[in-house]
Design an enzyme around this catalytic site. Structure first.
Site, PDB file in Angstrom:
ATOM      1  N   ILE A  17      -6.687   8.494   0.581  1.00 44.96           N
ATOM      2  CA  ILE A  17      -6.246   7.655  -0.297  1.00 44.96           C
ATOM      3  C   ILE A  17      -5.476   6.700  -0.453  1.00 44.96           C
ATOM      4  O   ILE A  17      -3.933   7.014   0.071  1.00 44.96           O
ATOM      5  CB  ILE A  17      -6.379   8.347  -1.496  1.00 44.96           C
ATOM      6  N   GLU A  18      -5.686   5.346  -0.328  1.00 45.32           N
ATOM      7  CA  GLU A  18      -4.622   3.850  -0.085  1.00 45.32           C
ATOM      8  C   GLU A  18      -4.962   3.677  -1.070  1.00 45.32           C
ATOM      9  O   GLU A  18      -6.531   3.207  -1.691  1.00 45.32           O
ATOM     10  CB  GLU A  18      -4.772   3.112   0.883  1.00 45.32           C
ATOM     11  N   VAL A  19      -3.853   2.966  -2.266  1.00 49.71           N
ATOM     12  CA  VAL A  19      -3.992   2.504  -3.162  1.00 49.71           C
ATOM     13  C   VAL A  19      -3.023   0.979  -2.915  1.00 49.71           C
ATOM     14  O   VAL A  19      -1.812   1.419  -2.654  1.00 49.71           O
ATOM     15  CB  VAL A  19      -3.444   3.327  -4.544  1.00 49.71           C
ATOM     16  N   SER A  49       0.738  -1.330   0.366  1.00 53.00           N
ATOM     17  CA  SER A  49       0.294  -0.044  -0.439  1.00 53.00           C
ATOM     18  C   SER A  49       0.930   1.484   0.384  1.00 53.00           C
ATOM     19  O   SER A  49       2.021   1.075   0.507  1.00 53.00           O
ATOM     20  CB  SER A  49      -0.761  -0.308   1.504  1.00 53.00           C
TER      21      SER A  49
END
Length: 132
Positions: A125-127, A114
Site C-alpha cells: 500500500i502506497e499512500v 510516497s
C-alpha cells in the site's frame, strides 16, 4: 464507436480474512465499510471509488474473478490531501510499519511524496501526496 476510460470505479482485493482487512482500511486509511448484495459482500468506500473485498476462495458462481486469486498480490496507491509527514504520523499512531519512505515518486499528475506499508494480507500500500 471508440471510447476512452474516464476513471477507476472500483478494484477487488482477495482476502483470507475480510473483517480483519475491512477493519485495517477503516482504522488506518479512514475508509467506510459497506455491506451489500447477495451473497453478502463487503466494500470499502472512499472519495468516488470503492474496494470490494473478495474471499480468496469464493466460487466462480458467487463471484466472477481474475484467473488467479491470491491474497497479498496487490500493489495499490492512494492519494491523500495532507503532507507526507502527516502520513508518517498516522502510520506511527496506528502501529503500522513503514516499508519504504518517505520517497518521491512519479504519479499520474507528476511528482508526489510516497510512504509504503503493507495491509494485513501483505498487499503493498502506497499512500501519496501531491502537497509540497
Amino acid at each position: 464507436m471508440r471510447f476512452a476510460v474516464d476513471r477507476l470505479d472500483h478494484c477487488v482485493i482477495n482476502c483470507r480474512d475480510i473483517d480483519k482487512m475491512a477493519s485495517w482500511y477503516q482504522r488506518v486509511l479512514g475508509m467506510e465499510r459497506e455491506d451489500f448484495g447477495s451473497p453478502p459482500r463487503v466494500a470499502l468506500k472512499f472519495g468516488g471509488q470503492k474496494i470490494n473485498l473478495r474471499p480468496h476462495d469464493a466460487s466462480a458462481e458467487d463471484w466472477i474473478a481474475a484467473e488467479t486469486c491470491l491474497p497479498g498480490t496487490q500493489d495499490l496507491c492512494f492519494i491523500v490531501a495532507v503532507a507526507v509527514p502527516d502520513i508518517v504520523g498516522q502510520f506511527h499512531s496506528c502501529g503500522v510499519r513503514i516499508e519504504l519512505g518517505p520517497v518521491t515518486r512519479q504519479g499520474a499528475l507528476g511528482p508526489m511524496g510516497s510512504v509504503y506499508c503493507r495491509d494485513p494480507e501483505g498487499n503493498l500500500i502506497e499512500v501519496s501526496s501531491y502537497s509540497p
